[in-house]
Scaffold this active site. Structure first.
Site, short mmCIF file in Angstrom:
data_model
loop_
_atom_site.label_atom_id
_atom_site.label_comp_id
_atom_site.label_asym_id
_atom_site.label_seq_id
_atom_site.Cartn_x
_atom_site.Cartn_y
_atom_site.Cartn_z
N HIS A 137 -9.15 -4.08 6.44
CA HIS A 137 -7.81 -4.63 6.62
C HIS A 137 -6.93 -3.59 7.29
CE1 HIS A 137 -7.67 -2.76 2.50
NE2 HIS A 137 -6.68 -2.14 3.10
C1 T46 Z 1 -6.10 0.26 1.26
C2 T46 Z 1 -7.38 0.91 0.94
C3 T46 Z 1 -7.45 2.35 1.35
C4 T46 Z 1 -3.71 -4.36 -6.88
O1 T46 Z 1 -3.52 -5.29 -7.70
N1 T46 Z 1 -2.79 -3.37 -6.75
C5 T46 Z 1 -2.94 -2.34 -5.87
O2 T46 Z 1 -2.07 -1.46 -5.79
C6 T46 Z 1 -4.13 -2.31 -5.06
C7 T46 Z 1 -4.35 -1.19 -4.05
C8 T46 Z 1 -5.06 -3.31 -5.21
N2 T46 Z 1 -4.85 -4.31 -6.12
C9 T46 Z 1 -5.88 -5.34 -6.30
C10 T46 Z 1 -6.06 -6.28 -5.12
C11 T46 Z 1 -7.52 -6.69 -5.24
O3 T46 Z 1 -7.63 -7.78 -6.14
O4 T46 Z 1 -7.15 -4.69 -6.46
C12 T46 Z 1 -8.19 -5.48 -5.88
C13 T46 Z 1 -9.01 -4.64 -4.91
O5 T46 Z 1 -8.21 -4.37 -3.73
P1 T46 Z 1 -8.85 -4.27 -2.26
O6 T46 Z 1 -9.99 -5.20 -2.15
O7 T46 Z 1 -7.73 -4.41 -1.28
O8 T46 Z 1 -9.40 -2.77 -2.27
P2 T46 Z 1 -9.88 -1.89 -1.03
O9 T46 Z 1 -10.58 -0.72 -1.61
O10 T46 Z 1 -10.59 -2.70 -0.02
O11 T46 Z 1 -8.51 -1.39 -0.34
C14 T46 Z 1 -7.65 -0.51 -1.02
C15 T46 Z 1 -6.19 -0.96 -0.92
O12 T46 Z 1 -6.07 -2.31 -1.42
C16 T46 Z 1 -5.68 -0.94 0.48
O13 T46 Z 1 -4.27 -1.08 0.49
O14 T46 Z 1 -5.47 0.58 2.27
O15 T46 Z 1 -7.76 0.80 -0.46
#
Ligand code: T46
Length: 138
Positions: free
Chosen positions: A53
């Site tokens: 993303h």
């Molecule tokens: C990024 C990279 C480096 C939350 O509820 N609160 C939060 O502050 C974050 C970061 C995530 N979440 C929830 C949203 C999803 O249901 O945690 C779950 C996993 O998030 P995501 O699939 O977006 O995780 P990554 O590792 O793909 O990405 C993360 C961050 O979301 C993103 O902002 O830049 O790490």
């Protein structure tokens, strides 16, 4: 954004002695924004690739405080690969930079500092939409 500006690596000052090492991260001092949120990613399954993303406005800085991992960063016209291999280094993730994290070591703990609270509407999770938005900014 000039293409060379994105994915900047920061080298933090280490306060160390024979008993160990310490790195301090401070809003608007060695971190180039006001920190509103931190989160950390750990227990990553072997071979997992995360991210996929870009953020519309969020600024972030990521530090692999334990272990190692890599980032693919893509601003729509240039791609960079960055390795984080020690807790003295951090990579800046600017807005409108598509990012993917991969090659996590089994012990990796990735700490991320962000300048805004969590907001799902700030994410662009579709690469074609990201490329379209990135081209419009050029
Ligand atoms: C990024 C990279 C480096 C939350 O509820 N609160 C939060 O502050 C974050 C970061 C995530 N979440 C929830 C949203 C999803 O249901 O945690 C779950 C996993 O998030 P995501 O699939 O977006 O995780 P990554 O590792 O793909 O990405 C993360 C961050 O979301 C993103 O902002 O830049 O790490």
């Amino acid at each position: 954004m000039k293409s060379t500006d994105f994915g900047r690596l920061f080298e933090f000052q280490v306060f160390g002695d024979e008993e160990g090492s310490l790195v301090a991260l401070e809003s608007s001092k060695n971190i180039p924004f006001e920190i509103q949120r931190s989160y950390h990613i750990f227990g990553i399954m072997p071979g997992a690739r995360r991210g996929f993303h870009a953020h519309k406005t969020l600024k972030q800085l990521a530090v692999c405080v334990r272990g190692t991992c890599k980032f693919l960063l893509d601003n729509g016209s240039e791609k960079k690969e960055v390795s984080l291999s020690n807790p003295r280094q951090g990579v800046l993730i600017d807005p409108m930079v598509w990012h993917e994290m991969f090659d996590f070591s089994p012990d990796a703990v990735l700490l991320v500092l962000a300048d805004q609270h969590y907001d799902e509407s700030d994410y662009i999770r579709n690469y074609d939409q990201f490329m379209k938005a990135a081209q419009e900014r050029l």
